[in-house]
Design an enzyme around this catalytic site. Structure first.
Site, mmCIF file in Angstrom:
data_model
loop_
_atom_site.group_PDB
_atom_site.id
_atom_site.type_symbol
_atom_site.label_atom_id
_atom_site.label_comp_id
_atom_site.label_asym_id
_atom_site.label_seq_id
_atom_site.Cartn_x
_atom_site.Cartn_y
_atom_site.Cartn_z
ATOM 1 C CD GLU A 1 -3.230 -0.810 0.760
ATOM 2 O OE1 GLU A 1 -4.048 -1.725 0.667
ATOM 3 O OE2 GLU A 1 -3.457 0.351 0.382
ATOM 4 C CB CYS B 1 -1.974 2.832 11.601
ATOM 5 S SG CYS B 1 -0.893 1.534 12.146
#
Length: 399
Positions: free
Chosen positions: A91, A371
């Site tokens: 990512e 996150c």
């Protein structure tokens, strides 16, 4: 035969040297590819004739591809899923900040949109941080310098990138040679990013910190401290056993003395684990030595706001952001710190130790951009290629 990214500098230079081709042509090649990412390397003009068959047989303009790009509702963040040539994926996240927001000296701020890219350096991570979904998934492989740089090439097609932070998947300093080469490429032609606009985050790989300033002068260093003592740190970051806190602090002092740069300390707030008043005092005292050498910014991760990274570049000389933990589902038993605990922690760091700190709102959750929220298509990836898709942007830790 392995096919290399055209941005794998060492491989490209080596092949050119073998064929008697000057490496002065490399920036010309990169410039053409940046402007034409899907180009055929035969289309690059003005190269020696011997270069074309070499490039054709051993290199590709891009060895990775964007599988998906998802924008947040406010279009502030864009999450890229990038598939590598070995079938695994990483990512990268683009974060935008409008410098015209708010006022300065009672007047509208000048400027415009600035974009920061959060890049990955590994597929997976060996560190096993217990508050991070990526850390629970193990390690697959290192990225080459070219695969790291290709994330920047992809991102520039969505938004002009001004800053880069190595805070995606993986521990950058466990892939040190690729990290150094990627940063050197990013700061040279045709990208020409300022080293001061690049930040590398680490859990505290001491031997790498010791040579970081020599290899990457003026690049920002961020350290994921996350606890003020060795015992708690080992509980939430098993890899910390290999990097005792006293030795880590000595390494940071030496780094700061030689580089004359701010050391950014990252601290994730976990309810009842590291967010109590005694922890704040321990942290303040731990950072006093760093403060005596130069100004220290301390960031406490609060809800792991991905936009926070970008704000760092605007404010890191003036303010510290507190960002409590965002739960990552069944893979973690930790909870978000209570607001009153975060505010008290902030008050102690500010009032008792003169560490400037603020609490920032979360942003980007609607695209699972924070996150620990990026575990998507995992079963699909495993069934397709057998490799784990670690779609979590690891430690969005900042100053």
């Amino acid at each position: 035969m392995a096919i290399h990214s055209i941005f794998d500098y060492t491989s490209l230079r080596t092949e050119f040297e073998k064929s008697g081709i000057s490496d002065h042509f490399i920036p010309l090649i990169w410039k053409h590819v940046v402007q034409n990412p899907s180009c055929d390397l035969d289309s690059i003009p003005s190269l020696p004739s011997a270069a074309y068959p070499l490039l054709r047989s051993k290199f590709r303009s891009m060895t990775s591809a964007v599988s998906s790009a998802v924008d947040s509702k406010d279009r502030v963040t864009t999450k890229l899923l990038i598939r590598l040539q070995n079938g695994t994926s990483v990512e990268a996240v683009i974060m935008r900040y409008d410098t015209r927001l708010g006022k300065y000296d009672g007047k509208p701020r000048p400027g415009g949109i600035r974009s920061t890219l959060c890049v990955s350096s590994q597929v997976g991570c060996k560190m096993g941080c217990r508050f991070c979904a990526t850390g629970t998934m193990g390690f697959k492989n290192n990225l080459s310098s070219g695969e790291i740089v290709e994330q920047l090439v992809h991102a520039n097609r969505f938004s002009k990138i001004r800053n880069v932070v190595f805070m995606g998947m993986g521990e950058p300093m466990n892939n040190y040679s690729s990290l150094v080469e990627a940063v050197q490429i990013m700061t040279g032609p045709p990208f020409q990013l300022s080293p001061k606009r690049i930040t590398v985050s680490t859990v505290g790989i001491i031997h790498a910190i010791n040579k970081f300033n020599d290899d990457l002068p003026n690049v920002n260093l961020a350290v994921s401290l996350h606890a003020p003592d060795q015992e708690v740190r080992c509980q939430i970051m098993p890899a910390a056993r290999a990097f005792p806190l006293t030795k880590l602090m000595d390494a940071l002092l030496s780094y700061q003395a030689s580089s004359n740069q701010t050391v950014f300390v990252e601290y994730i707030m976990l309810d009842g684990v590291n967010d109590q008043e005694q922890h704040a005092h321990q942290l303040g005292k731990l950072l006093e030595n760093l403060k005596s050498v130069g100004y220290t910014c301390c960031s406490v991760l609060y809800k792991l706001d991905i936009l926070f990274i970008l704000c760092l570049f605007v404010l890191f000389w003036q303010v510290v952001n507190l960002i409590p933990f965002n739960p990552i589902g069944t893979s973690s038993n930790y909870k978000t710190s209570k607001d009153q605990s975060v505010k008290k922690f902030q008050k102690i760091l500010r009032g008792n130790y003169n560490i400037r700190t603020t609490i920032r709102q979360e942003m980007g959750q609607d695209i699972s951009g924070a996150c620990g929220q990026l575990v998507v298509n995992l079963s699909e990836q495993r069934s397709a290629g057998g490799a784990s898709l670690l779609t979590d942007i690891e430690d969005l830790h900042i100053r």
